[in-house]
Write an enzyme that holds these catalytic residues in place. Structure first.
Site, mmCIF file in Angstrom:
data_model
loop_
_atom_site.group_PDB
_atom_site.id
_atom_site.type_symbol
_atom_site.label_atom_id
_atom_site.label_comp_id
_atom_site.label_asym_id
_atom_site.label_seq_id
_atom_site.Cartn_x
_atom_site.Cartn_y
_atom_site.Cartn_z
ATOM 1 N N ARG A 92 13.696 2.282 -10.784
ATOM 2 C CA ARG A 92 12.940 1.943 -9.587
ATOM 3 C C ARG A 92 13.647 0.982 -8.643
ATOM 4 N NH1 ARG A 92 9.792 3.872 -13.331
ATOM 5 N NH2 ARG A 92 11.114 2.590 -14.650
ATOM 6 N N THR A 93 14.251 -0.054 -9.191
ATOM 7 C CA THR A 93 14.855 -1.045 -8.296
ATOM 8 C C THR A 93 15.949 -0.378 -7.464
ATOM 9 O OG1 THR A 93 14.327 -2.771 -9.867
ATOM 10 C CG2 THR A 93 15.957 -3.319 -8.186
ATOM 11 N N LYS A 139 37.625 -1.812 -16.631
ATOM 12 C CA LYS A 139 39.041 -2.139 -16.871
ATOM 13 C C LYS A 139 39.258 -3.640 -16.983
ATOM 14 C CE LYS A 139 40.474 1.585 -13.739
ATOM 15 N NZ LYS A 139 41.192 1.799 -12.464
ATOM 16 N N ARG A 156 22.413 -6.304 -10.060
ATOM 17 C CA ARG A 156 21.656 -6.434 -11.306
ATOM 18 C C ARG A 156 22.657 -6.697 -12.409
ATOM 19 N NH1 ARG A 156 16.891 -2.742 -13.736
ATOM 20 N NH2 ARG A 156 15.787 -4.017 -12.210
ATOM 21 N N HIS A 163 13.609 -11.780 -11.225
ATOM 22 C CA HIS A 163 13.675 -10.494 -10.525
ATOM 23 C C HIS A 163 12.821 -10.663 -9.261
ATOM 24 C CE1 HIS A 163 13.876 -6.341 -9.660
ATOM 25 N NE2 HIS A 163 13.504 -5.814 -10.811
HETATM 26 C C1 NCD Z 1 11.972 -4.455 -14.974
HETATM 27 C C2 NCD Z 1 13.315 -5.129 -15.095
HETATM 28 O O1 NCD Z 1 14.360 -4.528 -14.971
HETATM 29 O O2 NCD Z 1 13.255 -6.350 -15.281
HETATM 30 N N1 NCD Z 1 12.027 -3.252 -14.329
HETATM 31 C C3 NCD Z 1 11.911 -3.205 -12.960
HETATM 32 O O3 NCD Z 1 12.817 -3.528 -12.240
HETATM 33 N N2 NCD Z 1 10.742 -2.811 -12.463
HETATM 34 C C4 NCD Z 1 11.109 -4.500 -16.156
HETATM 35 C C5 NCD Z 1 11.616 -4.063 -17.507
HETATM 36 O O4 NCD Z 1 12.763 -3.677 -17.690
HETATM 37 O O5 NCD Z 1 10.792 -4.101 -18.434
#
Ligand code: NCD
Length: 309
Positions: free
Chosen positions: A57-58, A86, A107, A135
């Site tokens: 989703r992100t 690498k 991320r 997040h």
């Molecule tokens: C979450 C994350 O990556 O922190 N997912 C998200 O971005 N909606 C939640 C998770 O991984 O449980």
């Protein structure tokens, strides 16, 4: 109010005030009313995606958001597809991306990675998840969804359920909520309690209490925010085995917690929500996912242009 997001890094939700969040929410309301699908606000702008951890989703919502504004996205969705494989260091990867992109989303599995990237990057950096730390854009879409569903965030009774120890969405959510006046109930099995340092930061600002089970609460609730056990962050697999499957929201929970209770979840989910809930009017997790694209589109617009309308 001047655009408080213009040119800024979005590393921690703690860097943003209630006024900043409300500014974002009202712009997002306007954007969703006017969106015709052919905006060119970010034409010729480039979003650089650096995903060292899995994401559905992100990453997709950022890409969809950029496309909706006429911009483009490039990047990698796992580190094995970049020169990190690498042995390239994060600093060189971030600086490289800055040569091609106007704004970066990172991320990373390490806490502090987004802050580090923001310090060395000449382009704004958006934290798309940093270890079990934060997040922030998830919290923005979570609060926006709460406001849309309930009309307010103040006065809400919100239970946050699940892996409160390792879930980074929980931390950003809690810090964001501390700008408002809700009543927050933290519900987790004892090994997954919220980290003390976070509790210390919010407990003077909002009413907050800890419980082992939703059944321990007498009160009805407005929102139950459910989270997944973050299996990949457990240092000891046996610790995970001890807590897995230890909580689940099912149809009787809905009955007990009030006729208007809204169920939210940042996703992905494992088995913590009974599938029978999906078809009820309580389930709002797909609305969250939809709102994620709206919030991220407006956020990108605000970070990249001073007068985003
Ligand atoms: C979450 C994350 O990556 O922190 N997912 C998200 O971005 N909606 C939640 C998770 O991984 O449980």
């Amino acid at each position: 109010m001047d655009n408080p997001f213009y040119g800024r890094d979005i590393v921690s939700i703690k860097d943003f005030s209630r006024d900043d969040l409300e500014y974002l929410f009202s712009k997002t309301d306007r954007f969703s009313e006017n969106a015709t699908g052919d905006s060119q606000m970010l034409r010729h702008k480039v979003l650089g995606l650096m995903f060292f951890e899995p994401s559905t989703r992100t990453r997709l919502s950022f890409e969809a958001a950029m496309a909706a504004l006429g911009g483009i996205s490039l990047g990698f969705s796992e580190p094995t597809l970049s020169a990190a494989e690498k042995g390239e260091n994060l600093s060189d990867t971030v600086r490289t991306m800055g040569q091609y992109a106007d704004v970066l989303v990172l991320r990373h599995q390490k806490e502090g990675a987004a802050k580090f990237a923001a310090e060395i990057s000449e382009r704004p950096v958006i934290n798309g998840g940093s270890g079990s730390e934060e997040h922030p854009t998830q919290a923005m879409l979570d609060l926006y969804t709460m406001k849309k569903e309930k009309g307010t965030i103040d006065e809400l009774r919100i239970a946050i359920v699940g892996d409160l120890k390792y879930g980074r969405t929980v931390y950003s959510l809690l810090y964001a909520l501390s700008n408002y006046a809700p009543k927050v109930y933290l519900i987790s099995p004892p090994p997954l309690k919220i980290r003390r340092e976070a509790l210390l930061q919010v407990e003077d600002k909002i009413e907050i209490s800890e419980h082992e089970s939703l059944d321990d609460l007498e009160e009805s609730l407005d929102i139950i925010y459910v989270t997944r056990i973050q299996r990949e962050r457990f240092p000891d697999p046996q610790e995970y085995e001890r807590v897995k499957g230890s909580y689940r929201i099912d149809l009787p929970t809905l009955e007990k917690k009030g006729k208007d209770v809204v169920i939210m979840h940042p996703f992905p989910r494992a088995d913590e929500i009974h599938p029978g809930i999906d078809g009820t009017r309580h389930a709002k997790y797909f609305n969250q996912i939809f709102n994620g694209k709206l919030i991220r589109a407006v956020l990108l617009g605000l970070v990249l242009t001073k007068d985003f309308e």
